[in-house]
Scaffold this motif. Structure first.
Motif, mmCIF file in Angstrom:
data_model
loop_
_atom_site.group_PDB
_atom_site.id
_atom_site.type_symbol
_atom_site.label_atom_id
_atom_site.label_comp_id
_atom_site.label_asym_id
_atom_site.label_seq_id
_atom_site.Cartn_x
_atom_site.Cartn_y
_atom_site.Cartn_z
ATOM 1 N N LYS A 250 0.832 -1.199 0.000
ATOM 2 C CA LYS A 250 0.000 0.000 0.000
ATOM 3 C C LYS A 250 0.866 1.248 0.000
ATOM 4 C CE LYS A 250 -4.114 -1.797 2.338
ATOM 5 N NZ LYS A 250 -4.993 -1.658 3.520
ATOM 6 N N GLY A 251 1.910 1.229 0.821
ATOM 7 C CA GLY A 251 2.790 2.391 0.879
ATOM 8 C C GLY A 251 3.466 2.653 -0.449
ATOM 9 N N MET A 252 3.924 1.602 -1.107
ATOM 10 C CA MET A 252 4.547 1.774 -2.423
ATOM 11 C C MET A 252 3.543 2.284 -3.445
ATOM 12 S SD MET A 252 7.283 -1.331 -2.913
ATOM 13 C CE MET A 252 6.268 -2.666 -2.289
ATOM 14 N N MET A 253 2.321 1.767 -3.376
ATOM 15 C CA MET A 253 1.289 2.232 -4.294
ATOM 16 C C MET A 253 0.996 3.708 -4.075
ATOM 17 S SD MET A 253 -0.833 1.606 -6.736
ATOM 18 C CE MET A 253 -1.393 -0.075 -6.916
ATOM 19 N N GLU A 254 0.909 4.125 -2.828
ATOM 20 C CA GLU A 254 0.639 5.536 -2.549
ATOM 21 C C GLU A 254 1.776 6.422 -3.047
ATOM 22 O OE1 GLU A 254 -2.162 6.206 -1.863
ATOM 23 O OE2 GLU A 254 -3.012 4.494 -0.830
ATOM 24 N N ARG A 255 3.020 5.964 -2.902
ATOM 25 C CA ARG A 255 4.159 6.733 -3.415
ATOM 26 C C ARG A 255 4.096 6.839 -4.938
ATOM 27 N NH1 ARG A 255 9.285 3.850 -1.238
ATOM 28 N NH2 ARG A 255 10.316 5.439 -2.529
ATOM 29 N N ALA A 256 3.710 5.739 -5.584
ATOM 30 C CA ALA A 256 3.577 5.758 -7.044
ATOM 31 C C ALA A 256 2.463 6.701 -7.470
ATOM 32 C CB ALA A 256 3.314 4.344 -7.566
ATOM 33 N N HIS A 257 1.333 6.644 -6.774
ATOM 34 C CA HIS A 257 0.223 7.542 -7.074
ATOM 35 C C HIS A 257 0.650 8.997 -6.949
ATOM 36 C CE1 HIS A 257 -3.340 4.563 -6.304
ATOM 37 N NE2 HIS A 257 -2.716 4.358 -7.441
ATOM 38 N N ARG A 258 1.352 9.300 -5.866
ATOM 39 C CA ARG A 258 1.755 10.686 -5.635
ATOM 40 C C ARG A 258 2.727 11.160 -6.720
ATOM 41 N NH1 ARG A 258 5.377 14.067 -2.755
ATOM 42 N NH2 ARG A 258 4.263 15.835 -1.837
ATOM 43 N N HIS A 259 3.665 10.310 -7.108
ATOM 44 C CA HIS A 259 4.625 10.691 -8.151
ATOM 45 C C HIS A 259 3.888 10.944 -9.472
ATOM 46 C CE1 HIS A 259 8.472 10.873 -10.281
ATOM 47 N NE2 HIS A 259 7.892 10.144 -11.219
ATOM 48 N N ILE A 260 2.929 10.093 -9.794
ATOM 49 C CA ILE A 260 2.149 10.283 -11.023
ATOM 50 C C ILE A 260 1.369 11.579 -10.956
ATOM 51 C CG2 ILE A 260 0.203 9.370 -12.363
ATOM 52 C CD1 ILE A 260 1.239 6.549 -11.643
ATOM 53 N N HIS A 261 0.761 11.843 -9.817
ATOM 54 C CA HIS A 261 -0.013 13.080 -9.658
ATOM 55 C C HIS A 261 0.861 14.319 -9.857
ATOM 56 C CE1 HIS A 261 -2.684 16.109 -7.982
ATOM 57 N NE2 HIS A 261 -1.751 16.423 -7.108
ATOM 58 N N LEU A 262 2.042 14.321 -9.277
ATOM 59 C CA LEU A 262 2.912 15.490 -9.362
ATOM 60 C C LEU A 262 3.533 15.669 -10.742
ATOM 61 C CD1 LEU A 262 4.724 15.224 -5.895
ATOM 62 C CD2 LEU A 262 2.860 16.778 -6.536
ATOM 63 N N ASN A 263 3.585 14.614 -11.517
ATOM 64 C CA ASN A 263 4.237 14.673 -12.833
ATOM 65 C C ASN A 263 3.293 14.273 -13.963
ATOM 66 O OD1 ASN A 263 7.336 15.014 -12.063
ATOM 67 N ND2 ASN A 263 6.463 13.488 -10.662
ATOM 68 N N LEU A 264 1.991 14.437 -13.731
ATOM 69 C CA LEU A 264 1.010 13.898 -14.652
ATOM 70 C C LEU A 264 1.176 14.404 -16.080
ATOM 71 C CD1 LEU A 264 -1.413 11.989 -14.804
ATOM 72 C CD2 LEU A 264 -2.895 13.930 -14.308
ATOM 73 N N HIS A 265 1.564 15.654 -16.238
ATOM 74 C CA HIS A 265 1.643 16.231 -17.576
ATOM 75 C C HIS A 265 3.076 16.296 -18.108
ATOM 76 C CE1 HIS A 265 -2.562 17.048 -17.424
ATOM 77 N NE2 HIS A 265 -2.443 17.819 -16.365
ATOM 78 N N SER A 266 3.962 15.583 -17.462
ATOM 79 C CA SER A 266 5.343 15.539 -17.929
ATOM 80 C C SER A 266 5.506 14.502 -19.030
ATOM 81 C CB SER A 266 6.284 15.222 -16.771
ATOM 82 O OG SER A 266 7.588 14.952 -17.243
ATOM 83 N N ALA A 267 6.233 14.871 -20.077
ATOM 84 C CA ALA A 267 6.516 13.922 -21.148
ATOM 85 C C ALA A 267 7.454 12.819 -20.671
ATOM 86 C CB ALA A 267 7.127 14.657 -22.341
#
Length: 383
Positions: A250-267
Motif C-alpha cells: 500500500k505504501g509503495m502504491m501511494e508513493r507511485a500515485h503521488r509521483h504520477i499526480h505530481l508529474n502527470l503532464h510531464s513527457a
C-alpha cells in the motif's frame, strides 16, 4: 444479521386495464430541480437514482446494475428479490467532491480484486450513517459503523461487508485531492473516525447537505477545501497506534500515485521513470498496477479526468487542442475519440455545458442505454 428489505406498496394491476401506465423497465435519472438564489441559476444540479417506480421484482436488479461499477451487492440470505428493494440516491457534484444521500434496505457488498483491474475508481470516501449499521472488512480487519459515526475508506483496495437498512451520507473524493497527505492517510483505510474533530466534521456535513441547492459557484471550492482539511485532521487524530510500520505494498502504491499526480503532464512520465523515483523494479511496478489495468492505463485515465475537469471549468479558456496536448494527445481526433469513449460525451459538449453553467454527467458505455451509474458520477470528479 438478516434484515428484510422494505418492499414497495402493492403489486401492479395485472388485469390488462389500458388506462394503467406502463412501468419503466429501468429507473429514470430525473434531476431534482434546485432552489435558486435571488432568481439566479443554482450552481449545483443534483443527480437522482431510485428504484421506487419499478415493479418489486425488478428493483434489486436495477440497484445492482447502478452500483456495479463500485461494488457487487447481494440480498441477505433467505430474502427473495421478488419482495422488492426500494433504494435511492441523490448526488451532488462539487468538482472534487461528490456528496451522495443514500437510503437502501439491508444487503451485503463486495469490491473484489478482480473489479479493481478494470476500474478507474480509486477514490477515498467518508461514510456518515444517520441510521442503520455497516460492517466492512479490509485486510481481515472489520470496521463497525453506526448512527452518528464516520468511517473512512479507500476504493483502491478490495473490501467486503454488510449493511442493515440504512440512511447515509457518502462523501467521495479523488485520490489526487489527498496526494500530499499520504503520510497521514496511507494506513488509515477502513478507519472509524472518533473524537471531537469527528464530531465537528459530522456537524459540518449535516450543515452542508440541506444547503446544497443554494450554494454559489464561489462557495463550492471553499467547502471542498474545508472538507479536505477536516478529513485529514480527523484521520490524524483517529489513526490506529499500529498504523506506522514497515513499507508495505500500500505504501509503495501511494508513493507511485503521488509521483504520477505530481508529474502527470510531464513527457518524462514513463514506467521506467516512476520505478526509479520510488525505488522499485519495473516488473514490481507493473504488479502494483495490475489491478488498475496497468500503469499506462492508469496514467491515461488520470489525464483524461483532468482534461474533463479543465473543460468543465468555465474560467479555463484554453483551447481544446491545448488541453488535449496537456493530456498527452498530439492528434485532436485521438483525444476526442478517447474522451468520448471514457465519458460518453465529446469535449465540445463539456465545454459548451460549462459555458452555460449546466454540468453534463458522463455516461459509461455499459450504462448508456439506461442512464448513468454511480461509477459515471464518480468519473467526473477532478482534483
Amino acid at each position: 444479521m438478516r434484515d428484510r428489505p422494505t418492499g414497495s406498496g402493492s403489486e401492479a394491476d395485472q388485469g390488462g386495464d389500458a388506462t394503467q401506465p406502463e412501468r419503466r423497465r429501468w429507473p429514470r435519472e430525473a434531476p431534482v430541480q434546485p432552489i435558486s438564489r435571488s432568481g439566479a441559476p443554482a450552481a449545483l444540479t443534483p443527480l437522482h437514482f431510485s428504484t421506487g417506480e419499478l415493479q418489486p421484482a425488478e428493483q434489486f436488479q436495477a440497484w445492482r446494475a447502478h452500483m456495479a461499477p463500485l461494488v457487487e451487492v447481494r440480498l441477505p440470505d433467505s430474502v427473495p428479490s421478488e419482495n422488492g428493494f426500494v433504494a435511492e440516491q441523490t448526488a451532488w457534484h462539487c468538482g472534487s467532491l461528490l456528496i451522495v444521500q443514500q437510503r437502501a434496505p439491508g444487503h451485503s457488498y463486495l469490491r473484489p480484486q478482480a473489479m479493481l483491474r478494470a476500474s478507474p475508481i480509486d477514490h477515498w470516501y467518508v461514510e456518515l450513517l444517520r441510521s442503520g449499521m455497516t460492517w466492512t472488512e479490509v485486510d481481515r480487519r472489520v470496521g463497525e459503523n453506526g448512527p452518528g459515526r464516520l468511517a473512512f475508506r479507500s476504493l483502491a483496495y478490495p473490501f467486503r461487508g454488510r449493511a442493515t437498512a440504512a440512511d447515509a451520507v457518502l462523501l467521495f473524493m479523488p485520490y489526487e485531492l489527498f496526494a500530499d497527505d499520504i503520510a497521514v492517510l496511507g494506513e488509515a483505510n477502513n478507519l472509524v473516525l472518533s473524537g471531537n474533530l469527528a464530531d465537528l466534521l459530522i456537524t459540518y456535513i449535516e450543515g452542508i447537505v440541506p444547503r446544497l441547492a443554494r450554494l454559489t459557484a464561489e462557495e463550492i471550492p471553499r467547502i471542498v477545501h474545508t472538507v479536505h482539511d477536516m478529513v485529514v485532521a480527523c484521520v490524524a487524530s483517529s489513526a490506529r497506534p499500529d498504523a506506522a510500520g514497515p513499507q508495505t505494498n500500500k505504501g509503495m502504491m501511494e508513493r507511485a500515485h503521488r509521483h504520477i499526480h505530481l508529474n502527470l503532464h510531464s513527457a518524462e512520465l514513463t514506467p521506467d521513470s516512476i520505478a526509479r523515483a520510488i525505488g522499485i523494479s519495473r516488473t514490481r511496478l507493473y504488479q502494483l498496477f495490475e489491478a488498475s489495468g496497468g500503469v499506462l492505463n492508469y496514467i491515461r485515465r488520470r489525464r483524461l479526468q483532468q482534461a474533463y475537469a479543465a473543460l468543465s471549468d468555465p474560467t479555463d479558456h484554453r483551447p481544446i487542442a491545448e488541453i488535449a496536448e496537456a493530456a498527452g494527445f498530439d492528434v485532436a481526433a485521438n483525444f476526442t475519440r478517447a474522451f468520448s469513449h471514457e465519458f460518453g460525451v465529446s469535449p465540445r459538449e463539456i465545454r459548451k455545458a460549462a459555458a452555460t453553467e449546466r454540468p453534463v454527467a458522463p455516461v459509461a458505455p455499459a450504462g448508456r442505454h439506461r442512464g448513468s451509474t454511480i461509477g459515471d458520477w464518480l468519473k467526473a470528479l477532478g482534483s
